[in-house]
Design an enzyme around this catalytic site. Structure first.
Site, PDB file in Angstrom:
ATOM      1  CG  ASN A 270       4.330  -3.936   2.085  1.00 54.53           C
ATOM      2  OD1 ASN A 270       5.290  -3.455   1.486  1.00 54.53           O
ATOM      3  ND2 ASN A 270       3.950  -5.197   1.951  1.00 54.53           N
ATOM      4  CG  HIS A 300     -10.754  19.644   4.094  1.00 56.21           C
ATOM      5  ND1 HIS A 300     -10.001  20.561   4.768  1.00 56.21           N
ATOM      6  CD2 HIS A 300      -9.881  18.782   3.517  1.00 56.21           C
ATOM      7  CE1 HIS A 300      -8.716  20.288   4.603  1.00 56.21           C
ATOM      8  NE2 HIS A 300      -8.616  19.207   3.858  1.00 56.21           N
TER       9      HIS A 300
END
Length: 368
Positions: A270, A300
């Site tokens: 979608n 990170h």
């Protein structure tokens, strides 16, 4: 043939520094050659217990680390020639006072202002574990960007214990990541396999090229009115894999990489979904992805010094899965066959097949 020469420390030479601390409103200094790096934002300064300066450091909990180069070696050496308990050393060096109250030697081209986090004692030494609060560098020794010392310009003095001699750093051999390339995996392979990858890596240009391609193709997807056939063509170019004719994607669609996305048959995605796929995203047959779903394979480093590095773990969405609107699936997760993820959920762990999981963090709330 190697010879056993005993149990002597063989990690010399080490950088020479002058440690500064305040004593009764005046600076005192001492020469040190025992320094370590326990973390990217911490240092360990080892001082013999007999040093006068130790008491002042423990009382004030601050010190400065002033890195010595040849330009002020004579002055630096003088700070270690006499005891601060018997001699006032405040006139030996010019100084300014830092934010923490530690004296900063004006002769030093590189100075770190530190606070004491802990003290670890050995029979003869007090080892001060310090956090670096501020680093000051003379502009003449900085790199082109002006954000790091350039050690081709700045040559710290080194001390080697066996001969009690001073040395200085030599010429650059080369970038460390450039060595051993023949035996090292390609950066794209290392990135996909979950190894730590830095944007300062010499091979990072290969990743950047894929990112730039993804930007170009997603811009084409998201800024035009396109027929379904053209959307499938652009998505196939983005992923490097031809998708089936029954694949459906409602734009806009966002990805930072694209090349590590794999989709099965009869997949529906979608609008406004984000796939961060450097670790690999696999969608099985008959998968249904609701609007604004985020599949994130990347993370990170937690320490500030590692924030420019990245590690990736793959996401596997098995056949028949339905992921509700706004859900977020985090690195390393597998969602089992026919499972349903509730809208707005944050999926941090694997979800078993034929279950419904919802919440933050998502938990199984029923079986199908």
């Amino acid at each position: 043939m190697k010879k056993n020469i005993g149990n002597g420390m063989a990690l010399y030479p080490t950088p020479v520094i002058v440690v500064g601390a305040m004593a009764g409103g005046k600076p005192t200094w001492t020469l040190v050659a025992h320094i370590g790096i326990p973390a990217h934002d911490m240092a360990m300064v080892s001082l013999a217990k007999a040093h006068y300066i130790n008491r002042e450091i423990k009382e004030n909990r601050v010190l400065s680390i002033n890195v010595v180069d040849e330009s002020w070696l004579d002055k630096a050496a003088a700070t270690g020639a006499v005891s601060g308990n018997k001699t006032d050393k405040s006139e030996l060096l010019g100084y300014t006072v830092g934010e923490t109250g530690a004296p900063l030697a004006t002769d030093a081209k590189l100075t770190m202002e530190c606070t004491v986090a802990d003290v670890y004692e050995t029979p003869a030494f007090e080892n001060f574990m310090v956090k670096v609060n501020n680093t000051f560098a003379d502009e003449s020794i900085l790199n082109e960007k002006g954000d790091k010392p350039d050690f081709d310009k700045f040559k710290p003095v080194l001390f080697e214990m066996p001969g009690y001699t001073y040395l200085k750093t030599g010429d650059t051999i080369g970038k460390c990541m450039s060595f051993g390339k023949k035996s090292m995996k390609d950066i794209l392979e290392r990135d996909r396999s979950g190894e730590l990858v830095s944007c300062d890596d010499p091979e990072y240009y290969k990743i950047k090229a894929v990112i730039c391609k993804a930007k170009r193709l997603t811009q084409q997807l998201n800024t035009q009115v396109l027929e379904e056939e053209e959307i499938r063509r652009l998505f196939s170019e983005l992923t490097g894999q031809k998708v089936e004719d029954d694949f459906t994607l409602w734009t806009p669609f966002y990805t930072d990489f694209g090349a590590n996305i794999r989709v099965g048959k009869n997949v529906f995605i979608n609008h406004a979904c984000t796939f961060m796929d450097r670790g690999g995203i696999t969608l099985g047959d008959d998968v249904f992805i609701g609007p604004k779903v985020c599949l994130i394979t990347e993370n990170h480093g937690l320490e500030p010094s590692l924030r420019r590095t990245l590690t990736s773990k793959p996401i596997h969405i098995e056949c028949g899965v339905w992921i509700g609107a706004g859900a977020i699936v985090l690195p390393g997760v597998t969602v089992g066959e026919n499972a349903v993820i509730g809208a707005g959920s944050v999926v941090t762990h694997d979800v078993p097949a034929n279950t419904v999981a919802a919440g933050n963090p998502a938990k199984v709330i029923k079986k199908i």
